[in-house]
Scaffold this motif. Structure first.
Motif, PDB file in Angstrom:
ATOM      1  N   ILE A  96     -34.925 -39.712  66.252  1.00  0.00           N
ATOM      2  CA  ILE A  96     -35.541 -38.388  66.124  1.00  0.00           C
ATOM      3  C   ILE A  96     -36.624 -38.268  67.192  1.00  0.00           C
ATOM      4  N   THR A  97     -37.330 -37.153  67.183  1.00  0.00           N
ATOM      5  CA  THR A  97     -38.354 -36.887  68.182  1.00  0.00           C
ATOM      6  C   THR A  97     -39.447 -37.954  68.210  1.00  0.00           C
ATOM      7  N   ARG A  98     -40.029 -38.148  69.354  1.00  0.00           N
ATOM      8  CA  ARG A  98     -41.229 -38.955  69.497  1.00  0.00           C
ATOM      9  C   ARG A  98     -42.390 -38.089  69.995  1.00  0.00           C
ATOM     10  N   ALA A  99     -42.218 -36.766  69.913  1.00  0.00           N
ATOM     11  CA  ALA A  99     -43.213 -35.833  70.441  1.00  0.00           C
ATOM     12  C   ALA A  99     -44.478 -35.791  69.589  1.00  0.00           C
ATOM     13  N   ALA A 106     -38.683 -31.206  62.200  1.00  0.00           N
ATOM     14  CA  ALA A 106     -38.918 -29.776  62.023  1.00  0.00           C
ATOM     15  C   ALA A 106     -40.279 -29.363  62.579  1.00  0.00           C
ATOM     16  N   VAL A 107     -41.312 -30.137  62.283  1.00  0.00           N
ATOM     17  CA  VAL A 107     -42.649 -29.821  62.783  1.00  0.00           C
ATOM     18  C   VAL A 107     -42.690 -29.911  64.308  1.00  0.00           C
TER      19      VAL A 107
END
Length: 359
Positions: free
Chosen positions: A21-24, A81-82
């Protein structure tokens, strides 16, 4: 205050290189995962009924923050989602997903909307969703109707869908397989679990395959999935329009990950079966009274599948290491727990009365 370096940091951080998933942003976490794997020898004896001997462990997913396995996937889904800019998330639920989505949305500071079948959700699960501040909407329909509606809502409005069709959910839930292998030193011979929307069986298999591919397990387990007889579309091979079972968490007539579950069962050389409400309730009581482990009725479907397989002779368990996943806590459904038990006895506050009652 910074956490000690040895502290558990949740499934995304612990399995950081493997959760796609994202690592942002930093994970939205309640430190889920790291749930106990409990040896259950007395339960194994009770299920075997003298016909076979096997080693049984319980993966007790009730140890997650909201009391069910859903938290593994929800930390990933809400984090993604965030990161994608969502201010509202939505899901359809028979209860556990609702509570989990509501908790992680609260943790993230965003809105959560959940659709539940009117009158078909256990009290403990509804209480959780409400306590965490979700907007709970009851519909005159079943889970499948709700899933259709939330899909449509996410297509027509800027709302993130966090049901198990969301790929981030699978990424989070597969970490349970990693934990099993990390604890046991290898994959078990059999992995048994209830099957409702089929996201969990799909996720476990994905995790097992990944660890095996990378040389962290020497073998792959066989999967044993159990559906409630009144809600067994995969076993029957067709959609069940009006599913009915006391096991509310798996009261689903058209699983979102049907195809993936069948593929996992086929690839593992596994088996899926239908168990009656009576069989589920019998195992639900047995696991509490033999091992002191309190699960919700749906969780006991996997145990009922083992008992049925031994009784009917199709489960090859002799000498095997078996893990059964108990997916949710018994306090999720207090009404079922109390029904049929002996009510408390009221006595006068003196020792003679106490000893007389104890006999």
């Amino acid at each position: 205050m910074a956490q000690p370096s040895h502290a558990w940091r949740g499934v995304i951080e612990h399995y950081r290189a493997r959760v796609d998933i994202t690592r942002a942003i930093s994970p939205i976490t309640l430190l889920e995962g790291n749930t106990p794997l409990i040896p259950a020898p007395r339960l194994a004896t009770a299920l075997a009924q003298g016909k076979t001997e096997f080693e049984l462990f319980i993966k007790f997913e009730a140890g997650n923050p909201t009391g069910s396995f859903k938290d593994r996937g929800m930390t990933a889904a809400i984090t993604q989602a965030v990161a994608d800019g969502a201010q509202t998330v939505i899901c359809a639920s028979t209860g556990n997903t609702a509570a989990s989505a509501a908790a992680y949305a609260a943790r993230a500071g965003i809105k959560c909307v959940v659709l539940v079948p009117d009158g078909k959700i256990a009290a403990g699960k509804l209480a959780g969703a409400l306590a965490y501040g979700a907007q709970v909407i009851a519909i005159n329909g079943n889970f499948d109707d709700g899933l259709r509606m939330v899909k449509q809502a996410s297509e027509r409005a800027p709302i993130a869908l966090v049901n198990s069709i969301n790929p981030a959910r699978v990424q989070g839930q597969k970490t349970a397989s990693f934990e099993l292998i990390d604890t046991l030193g290898d994959a078990p011979d059999w992995l048994c679990l209830p099957v409702g929307n089929a996201g969990n069986i799909t996720s476990y298999w994905l995790g097992f395959v990944e660890y095996h591919r990378d040389g962290l397990a020497t073998k792959l387990p066989r999967l044993l999935g159990a559906q409630a007889a009144g809600s067994a579309p995969i076993v029957l091979g067709h959609i069940v329009e009006h599913p009915e079972t006391i096991a509310t968490a798996i009261r689903i007539g058209n699983p979102a990950r049907w195809r993936e579950a069948v593929q996992a069962l086929d690839d593992s050389g596994g088996h899926i079966t239908a168990v009656s409400d009576e069989e589920i309730l019998a195992c639900y009581k047995t696991v509490s009274r033999t091992e002191g482990i309190f699960c919700e009725p749906s969780s006991a479907a996997g145990l009922a599948g083992i008992a049925q397989g031994v009784r009917e002779g199709w489960a090859e368990l002799e000498g095997k290491r078996v893990v059964c996943v108990l997916t949710g806590h018994g306090l999720k459904d207090p009404d079922t727990a109390i029904k049929g038990t002996v009510p408390p006895i009221t006595i006068e506050p003196n020792i003679e009365a106490l000893l007389k009652v104890i006999d």
